[in-house]
Design an enzyme around this catalytic site. Sequence first.
Site, PDB file in Angstrom:
ATOM      1  N   GLU A  34       1.140  -0.863   0.207  1.00 22.49           N
ATOM      2  CA  GLU A  34      -0.378  -0.421  -0.260  1.00 22.49           C
ATOM      3  C   GLU A  34       1.119   1.053   0.265  1.00 22.49           C
ATOM      4  O   GLU A  34       2.310   1.413   0.688  1.00 22.49           O
ATOM      5  CB  GLU A  34      -0.846  -0.273   1.284  1.00 22.49           C
ATOM      6  N   ASP A  35       0.428   2.182  -0.376  1.00 21.03           N
ATOM      7  CA  ASP A  35       1.033   3.356  -1.253  1.00 21.03           C
ATOM      8  C   ASP A  35       0.917   4.466   0.731  1.00 21.03           C
ATOM      9  O   ASP A  35       1.987   4.550   1.403  1.00 21.03           O
ATOM     10  CB  ASP A  35       0.401   4.842  -1.678  1.00 21.03           C
ATOM     11  N   ASP A  40      -3.583   5.992   6.034  1.00 24.45           N
ATOM     12  CA  ASP A  40      -4.309   7.245   6.589  1.00 24.45           C
ATOM     13  C   ASP A  40      -4.569   7.179   8.117  1.00 24.45           C
ATOM     14  O   ASP A  40      -4.601   7.064   9.026  1.00 24.45           O
ATOM     15  CB  ASP A  40      -4.431   7.997   6.186  1.00 24.45           C
ATOM     16  N   PHE A  98      -0.905  16.480   4.312  1.00 24.12           N
ATOM     17  CA  PHE A  98      -1.147  15.905   3.002  1.00 24.12           C
ATOM     18  C   PHE A  98       0.003  16.200   1.728  1.00 24.12           C
ATOM     19  O   PHE A  98       0.873  16.654   2.071  1.00 24.12           O
ATOM     20  CB  PHE A  98      -2.412  16.481   2.042  1.00 24.12           C
ATOM     21  N   ARG A 120       0.974  12.209  -9.234  1.00 23.65           N
ATOM     22  CA  ARG A 120       1.871  10.733  -9.493  1.00 23.65           C
ATOM     23  C   ARG A 120       3.171  11.167 -10.204  1.00 23.65           C
ATOM     24  O   ARG A 120       3.376   9.442  -9.400  1.00 23.65           O
ATOM     25  CB  ARG A 120       0.800   9.075  -9.688  1.00 23.65           C
TER      26      ARG A 120
HETATM   27  P1  IMP Z   1      -7.449   5.323   4.923  1.00 25.83           P
HETATM   28  O1  IMP Z   1      -7.661   4.470   4.491  1.00 25.83           O
HETATM   29  O2  IMP Z   1      -8.001   7.220   5.518  1.00 25.83           O
HETATM   30  O3  IMP Z   1      -6.034   4.840   5.525  1.00 25.83           O
HETATM   31  O4  IMP Z   1      -6.641   6.155   3.212  1.00 25.83           O
HETATM   32  C1  IMP Z   1      -5.686   5.436   2.390  1.00 25.83           C
HETATM   33  C2  IMP Z   1      -5.812   5.898   1.473  1.00 25.83           C
HETATM   34  O5  IMP Z   1      -6.017   7.651   1.169  1.00 25.83           O
HETATM   35  C3  IMP Z   1      -4.599   6.381   0.889  1.00 25.83           C
HETATM   36  O6  IMP Z   1      -4.695   4.324   0.101  1.00 25.83           O
HETATM   37  C4  IMP Z   1      -4.753   7.128  -0.917  1.00 25.83           C
HETATM   38  O7  IMP Z   1      -4.726   6.979  -1.324  1.00 25.83           O
HETATM   39  C5  IMP Z   1      -5.207   7.893   0.393  1.00 25.83           C
HETATM   40  N1  IMP Z   1      -4.820   9.310   0.990  1.00 25.83           N
HETATM   41  C6  IMP Z   1      -4.434   9.505   2.847  1.00 25.83           C
HETATM   42  N2  IMP Z   1      -2.872  10.434   2.389  1.00 25.83           N
HETATM   43  C7  IMP Z   1      -3.342  10.954   1.171  1.00 25.83           C
HETATM   44  C8  IMP Z   1      -2.020  12.066   1.419  1.00 25.83           C
HETATM   45  O8  IMP Z   1      -1.415  11.788   2.308  1.00 25.83           O
HETATM   46  N3  IMP Z   1      -1.376  12.063  -0.047  1.00 25.83           N
HETATM   47  C9  IMP Z   1      -2.735  11.265  -1.384  1.00 25.83           C
HETATM   48  N4  IMP Z   1      -3.208  10.304  -0.790  1.00 25.83           N
HETATM   49  C10 IMP Z   1      -3.466   9.993   0.243  1.00 25.83           C
END
Ligand code: IMP
Length: 178
Positions: free
Chosen positions: A102-103, A106, A155, A168
Amino acid sequence: MKEIQIKDKRFRTFIPEADILREVHRVASEISRDLEGENPLFVSVLNGSFMFTADLMKCLDIPCEVSFVKLASYAGTSSTGKVKELVGLNEDISGRTVVIVEDIVDTGLTMKRLIETLKGRGPKDIRVATLLVKPDKLEVELNLDYVAMKIPNDFIVGYGLDYDGLGRNYRDIYTVID
Ligand code: IMP
């Protein structure tokens, strides 16, 4: 330090490519050590993790496979909490060691849901490799086995991560200024 503009937001260099690659190498070494002989299946979560996946795979020196899946939970700069279905996993993962790539984690909701979905398909083991985690944003308990870098709540874009689909392509990671 470089500044870039994406739509209404300005960003500045935050993590240079060399620092990213050093940590990706470290994570790859840990995975190679832990999963030797397992023939793990790496499940890369598109779109954000494409660069991380490519660099990680290049550093692994164990027999392994990779597959790409899609799901989305994000619109703009704040998590919506909505999680879409998993699409694209055609492999039979029963009895296999799976590593989710995963990237960024959050709130952790996306990852938690993905782990639950994959567990339903009977794998031997599920591990998580994430490029980034925002520890202060985590809302759920998660076992993140391999973390390249921990970052603050701001962010970010670049190295696969986007703001409204853009950014990206940058090789470094940028953080928002305003
Ligand atoms: P989560 O479900 O809140 O953990 O969100 C995860 C997803 O939100 C990641 O796979 C990203 O695609 C996106 N995401 C969360 N933070 C960022 C950020 O700072 N920049 C870009 N995408 C983000």
